[in-house]
Design a protein around this motif. Structure first.
Motif, mmCIF file in Angstrom:
data_model
loop_
_atom_site.group_PDB
_atom_site.id
_atom_site.type_symbol
_atom_site.label_atom_id
_atom_site.label_comp_id
_atom_site.label_asym_id
_atom_site.label_seq_id
_atom_site.Cartn_x
_atom_site.Cartn_y
_atom_site.Cartn_z
ATOM 1 N N ILE A 148 0.837 -1.199 0.000
ATOM 2 C CA ILE A 148 0.000 0.000 0.000
ATOM 3 C C ILE A 148 0.872 1.249 0.000
ATOM 4 O O ILE A 148 0.511 2.274 -0.573
ATOM 5 N N ARG A 149 2.048 1.171 0.627
ATOM 6 C CA ARG A 149 2.968 2.314 0.643
ATOM 7 C C ARG A 149 3.486 2.618 -0.758
ATOM 8 O O ARG A 149 3.536 3.785 -1.171
ATOM 9 N N THR A 150 3.837 1.567 -1.499
ATOM 10 C CA THR A 150 4.301 1.761 -2.880
ATOM 11 C C THR A 150 3.200 2.383 -3.730
ATOM 12 O O THR A 150 3.452 3.303 -4.526
ATOM 13 N N LEU A 151 1.986 1.892 -3.569
ATOM 14 C CA LEU A 151 0.871 2.445 -4.326
ATOM 15 C C LEU A 151 0.662 3.909 -3.982
ATOM 16 O O LEU A 151 0.459 4.743 -4.872
ATOM 17 N N ARG A 152 0.707 4.223 -2.704
ATOM 18 C CA ARG A 152 0.520 5.611 -2.272
ATOM 19 C C ARG A 152 1.608 6.521 -2.863
ATOM 20 O O ARG A 152 1.318 7.629 -3.333
ATOM 21 N N ASN A 153 2.848 6.042 -2.884
ATOM 22 C CA ASN A 153 3.943 6.838 -3.456
ATOM 23 C C ASN A 153 3.742 7.065 -4.949
ATOM 24 O O ASN A 153 4.004 8.166 -5.470
ATOM 25 N N LYS A 154 3.281 6.021 -5.644
ATOM 26 C CA LYS A 154 3.033 6.158 -7.086
ATOM 27 C C LYS A 154 1.940 7.188 -7.355
ATOM 28 O O LYS A 154 2.054 8.028 -8.260
#
Length: 280
Positions: free
Chosen positions: A264-270
């Motif tokens: 979810i962190r990677t998605l949020r950063n993207k």
């Protein structure tokens, strides 16, 4: 869903139980309802269930993906079920607004379904704000099948029984290994996919026992128009896949991250990158 019955099924999941109770409470009112959830969770079945519990004289059905032949002039009171409201074109939204504003006593009660968050579409100026307020007086959000583990066995038993009746069979049952195979799948197509899997198992059953060898999955992602083309950069492919997966999951970031296989962190950063670039 094709044959789901909210009265016949014992519901234990707290969220779904609250949705059902609120549906019964609102059935006899004229409040406009918006049912939101992923594909296959039972939005249309719930909408029809609410209609049957109401005092409405007739039901009209409008499919926003194929609305070309719908005649608004024949709508005379009753209930209008609007499927996939998030797919309504500008012209269709204008026609719906005219219907909402009728003052001659022929205005229907509205029950709509949507896979996507209409509030996000309003912000993106893809959906009329005034129409949103008229059609979404009360929101009901249906959980995905993967989140209804308390209900899973009841749902499986119900669908298995109905499938046998539909195909003139009886006495079929799942082995423990067959149920375990069902229970470990993540059900991207939700209850509609479960119906498909169990009906196929019933039709092809050669004995009274349905084992894991009879449980076949098809990991199909519905209605995602992944308009990729040779020569497109990997970053562009990634961006389109992320955005369209979010649309498929009604902007559920946790679910989208699971489907994409990222945190979810990677998605949020993207998503933050896309916002800074003016994409979102």
């Amino acid at each position: 869903m094709s044959y789901f019955d909210f009265d016949a099924l014992h519901i234990e999941d707290r969220r779904m139980h609250e949705v059902k109770q609120l549906s019964l409470q609102l059935a006899s009112t004229q409040a406009s309802l918006l049912l939101v959830g992923e594909a296959g969770v039972g939005k249309t079945s719930l909408a029809r269930y609410i209609y049957t519990k109401s005092r409405s004289a007739r039901l009209y059905c409008l499919d926003c993906k194929n609305a070309g032949g719908f005649d608004f002039s024949r709508v005379d009171g009753g209930t209008l079920l609007i499927e996939d409201l998030d797919c309504a074109s500008v012209a269709l939204q204008n026609d719906l607004m005219k219907l909402v504003e009728r003052a001659d006593g022929t205005r229907p009660r509205f029950i709509s379904t949507s896979r996507r968050d209409l509030r996000a579409l309003v912000k993106q100026e893809q959906f009329r704000q005034d129409l949103f307020y008229k059609l979404a007086v009360v929101h009901l959000e249906l959980p995905r099948l993967e989140d209804r583990r308390q209900d899973f066995q009841n749902i499986v038993n119900f669908i298995l029984e109905v499938s046998q009746i539909m195909h003139g069979k009886s006495g079929l049952r799942l082995t423990a290994e067959g149920f375990d195979r069902l229970n470990t799948w993540n059900w991207p197509g939700n209850i509609r996919e479960l119906e498909n899997v169990l009906e196929r198992a019933v039709v092809l059953a050669k004995s009274s026992l349905i084992g894991p060898e009879s449980i076949q999955f098809e990991a199909v992602v519905e209605d995602m128009d992944l308009d990729f083309a040779p020569g497109m950069s990997l970053s562009e492919v990634e961006k389109r896949l992320i955005i369209q997966t979010l649309e498929l999951t009604a902007q559920n970031r946790t679910r989208a991250a699971q489907m994409l296989g990222i945190s979810i962190r990677t998605l949020r950063n993207k998503l933050n990158e896309y916002k800074e670039a003016g994409v979102l």
